[in-house]
Every structure is written in C-alpha cells, then in structure tokens.
Design an enzyme around this catalytic site. Structure first.
Site, mmCIF file in Angstrom:
data_model
loop_
_atom_site.group_PDB
_atom_site.id
_atom_site.type_symbol
_atom_site.label_atom_id
_atom_site.label_comp_id
_atom_site.label_asym_id
_atom_site.label_seq_id
_atom_site.Cartn_x
_atom_site.Cartn_y
_atom_site.Cartn_z
ATOM 1 N N PRO A 152 -77.107 -76.173 25.368
ATOM 2 C CG PRO A 152 -76.938 -74.069 26.354
ATOM 3 C CD PRO A 152 -76.688 -74.799 25.071
ATOM 4 C CB THR B 162 -82.426 -76.963 32.474
ATOM 5 O OG1 THR B 162 -81.499 -75.903 32.651
ATOM 6 C CG2 THR B 162 -83.041 -77.342 33.797
ATOM 7 C CD GLN C 167 -76.077 -72.315 29.609
ATOM 8 O OE1 GLN C 167 -76.957 -72.976 30.161
ATOM 9 N NE2 GLN C 167 -76.325 -71.518 28.579
ATOM 10 C CG HIS D 109 -77.296 -69.246 30.688
ATOM 11 N ND1 HIS D 109 -77.838 -68.548 29.634
ATOM 12 C CD2 HIS D 109 -78.271 -70.112 31.089
ATOM 13 C CE1 HIS D 109 -79.071 -68.966 29.414
ATOM 14 N NE2 HIS D 109 -79.360 -69.912 30.292
ATOM 15 C CE1 TYR E 35 -83.574 -68.418 33.969
ATOM 16 C CE2 TYR E 35 -82.521 -68.984 31.892
ATOM 17 C CZ TYR E 35 -83.505 -69.198 32.831
ATOM 18 O OH TYR E 35 -84.441 -70.180 32.645
ATOM 19 N NE ARG F 110 -77.694 -70.303 23.999
ATOM 20 C CZ ARG F 110 -78.683 -71.178 23.964
ATOM 21 N NH1 ARG F 110 -79.146 -71.693 25.078
ATOM 22 N NH2 ARG F 110 -79.201 -71.574 22.826
ATOM 23 N N GLY G 70 -80.871 -78.095 20.136
ATOM 24 C CA GLY G 70 -81.359 -78.408 21.471
ATOM 25 C C GLY G 70 -82.233 -79.654 21.450
#
Ligand SMILES: Cc1cc2nc3c(=O)[nH]c(=O)nc-3n(C[C@H](O)[C@H](O)[C@H](O)COP(=O)(O)O)c2cc1C
Length: 371
Positions: free
Chosen positions: A25, A27, A102, A177, A182, A229, A322
C-alpha cells in the site's frame, strides 16, 4: 513454470494469485478533487499498469472524515468515492489483476486543519511530535483529543461501513491498516495509550479495538478476504516509541489472530535500525512465522534475491514491494525476465498528477511469462 519462489502461484483463501509479488500500500496524494475520490484518468490507469502483481494493496484510504491526515488521499466513505473506486477495480480486473483496499484512520497523525479547527482523535492526548502534511504544507502535530467510548464505537462502525463500501466498489478484499504509527498502533503502544478504561492499561485492553473492528468487519464480508498490517518494531518514526511491553503486545495480537481465518497477516521488518534497542525485535518474519498459522506477507526493503530467499527459507509466503512498484509497473515481469529495475523519484511520491505516477515505463513482454 518459473523456478523463482516469487513467481510461483499462491492460494490465498479462495483466491488464486498468479505470483507472490505483492504491491504494498502506498499513499500517492493524487485524489486532488473536492470529493477525494479516485479517478479513471489517474488512479485506474496507475493500478491497471501494475495488475501483473499477484495482489495489489491500494493506498491507505480514509474510512471517514475524522480518519484523514494527509492531503489528497482518497476516501471510501462516500458515494462518489465508491463510484471512483469502481473504475479502479474494474480496470484491474479487466487486466486480470486482484486488488484489496487499505482501510485507514491516522488518529493523532492528523492536524486540526483537516477538521475545521477541531483536534484529531487518538487514544490519549499525547502529541506524537511529528509533522502532518496539510494543504498548507508540513505543520507540527498537536496533542489530540482523547477518544470517548462513543468515539471508539463510531470508529468501529465506520470501519464496518467502509468494508461494506469496499465490497460494493468491487474490491477483492480489505487490509486493515493497523501499523506505521496510525490509530491502532497508537492504541497498542503504551507510550501513546495512557487510558485507564477498557482500552488501556493491560496488553489485552490496548489490543481490544483491533479485534472489535475485525469482529465488526467480518459481519459484512468474508473473513478470508480481510488482511491485517502490523509493524511491531517501528521506533522513532511516525511518533512511535517502543518500550518493554511493545513486542509482548504484538506477540499477543499475532497469537490471537490465529483465532480468525484471515486472508493474510502483513508484517514489516523494522523501518529503521533497531539493533541498539534492547526491547525491539530485529527479525520480524523469523519471530512471527512460527507464531502465526495463516498466510504471512512480509515487507520492507526486499529485492528480487531477498524476496525469493525469504520464501524459500519458509519465513514468509508472500512479499510486498513498495517503492520498486512505483517505478516498475511490470515488476513481476522484470523479475521473470531478469530486466533491470528503474529507480524511483522521491520528489514525485506525493506531488499530484501523472508525473512520477502513471508515466513510468513497462520494459518487458507482458504476456505468457508468469505462471
Ligand atoms: C510513497 C509511499 C507511500 C506509502 N504509503 C503507505 C500507506 O498508505 N499505507 C501503508 O501501510 N504503508 C505505506 N507506505 C509504506 C510501504 O507500504 C512500505 O512498507 C515501505 O515503502 C517499505 O517497503 P519498500 O522497501 O518495498 O518500499 C508508503 C511508502 C511510500 C514510499
């Protein structure tokens, strides 16, 4: 048939993956529109170009307005966003690919600028002392507002609704996620969770929200299409500080995940050098392969050689890449055909538009090379 472990097929629950080269994943900040929705021109094109991955995991996508923390990230909580994602999932499926979304809540990594001046939500009012990427550039994070029990209940409901929306949008599954500093990670670590109610204090309490979200999400979709994850040894990044209880907390979580029939557990090796941190685990796959009974996906800093080896050694089933996927849309074919990889350009990671997004070149024969 390829002899490379990365290029062998894999049965992921009821899904047949054509290889074990997974797109991690990422962003990319391209939802530069009022509705924060993915678009056909950019997102559908970008993901379609990468559809030869065994599985694509989409960029983190906020599950509600409260969950957002970066500019131009797409959401999965409104009708236009669901419609936008339909363009993406059908483009990937037409190209014979598979894609999970995600589901993301950044918690305290957000900034009041995203919430009309209100404080972002988190387990406790502890400032991560990090930077938030706001519409006006990087700003210092603030001490967030401690979530009430009602806030927690609402967040669980938001995850459930987002999973439902994801199914409607045509995703093959979802990844929750719960890593990288986070919201869930903020609950797990004692340095960011000072609560003394049922969501704080003991290891079980700090992990509780994740299992409540899992229980809610599996009511609206098959359990074997849900991935999780985790990044157990994240230290000194994204406001995360480990302590003596951090790894025992992840031991507990991962052991307990065995009670579920999940699609996969996605783990990251440490993002930074933690060899001097006595309570950090330096070898994540090696520690957790014997603990977790289901499919284990590993990530962070893998290349073709290391990816093949970690599978051959039996330490993981799938490898998520990634940055290599940013600049090599045909990553799986490049491994198959031994074609050199192109370098990625960090300046365009989050910059918007097609530059550094959909303009990286395919340099391989696309057909008939994979199992
Ligand atoms: C541009 C960029 C954006 C990222 N965004 C996310 C994200 O939305 N969700 C997530 O879990 N990890 C995110 N990550 C972390 C990656 O998934 C991955 O863990 C990291 O890049 C290390 O893997 P690599 O060495 O193969 O690049 C991001 C990484 C990069 C470089």
């Amino acid at each position: 048939m390829s002899t490379q472990a990365l290029l062998k097929t894999y049965k992921l629950g009821d899904l047949e993956l054509k290889n074990r080269v997974i797109m991690a994943p990422m962003t990319r900040g391209r939802a530069d529109n009022e509705e924060k929705k993915p678009t056909r021109e950019l997102h559908a094109e970008y993901y379609k170009q990468r559809a030869s991955a065994g599985l694509i995991i989409s960029e983190g996508s906020q599950i509600s307005e409260d969950a957002v923390g970066y500019i131009n990230t797409p959401g999965i909580h409104s009708k236009p966003q669901i419609e936008g994602w339909k363009e993406v999932t059908s483009a990937v499926h037409d190209a014979d690919g598979k894609i999970f979304i995600q589901l993301w809540h950044v918690g305290r990594m957000s900034h009041p600028d995203f919430h009309g001046g209100e404080l972002p939500l988190a387990p406790s009012p502890v400032n991560p002392n990090a930077k938030s990427f706001t519409p006006e550039g990087f700003k210092d994070t603030v001490a967030p507002r401690e979530m009430t029990i009602d806030d927690i209940k609402q967040t669980i409901a938001d995850f459930k609704q987002a999973a439902k929306n994801a199914m409607e949008a045509g995703f093959d599954g979802v990844e929750i996620h719960s890593s990288n500093g986070y919201l869930f990670h903020q609950f797990f670590n004692a340095t960011s969770n000072h609560r003394n109610d049922e969501y704080g204090g003991s290891i079980e309490n700090r992990a509780k929200i994740l299992f409540e979200v899992l229980d809610a999400v599996k009511e609206v979709m098959p359990e074997n299409r849900i991935g999780i994850r985790l990044n157990p040894s994240m230290h000194g990044l994204f406001g995360m500080t480990m302590d003596e209880e951090t790894i025992p907390t992840f031991d507990y979580i991962i052991e307990k995940l065995n009670e579920y029939d999940l699609s996969y557990l996605h783990l990251s090796e440490p993002f930074s050098d933690v060899s001097e941190i006595s309570f950090a685990e330096t070898h994540i796959a090696k520690r957790y392969r014997p603990v977790y009974n289901g499919t284990l996906m590993i990530n962070s800093n893998f290349d073709q050689e290391k990816g093949n080896k970690v599978i051959e050694d039996g330490d993981a089933d799938l490898v998520a890449f990634g940055k290599p996927f940013i600049s090599n849309p045909d990553l799986a074919e490049r491994f198959a055909q031994d074609v050199e990889l192109d370098p990625w350009d960090e300046d365009t990671f989050y910059s918007g538009g097609e530059k550094g997004y959909t303009d990286y070149k395919v340099k391989t024969e696309r057909e008939g090379v994979l199992n």
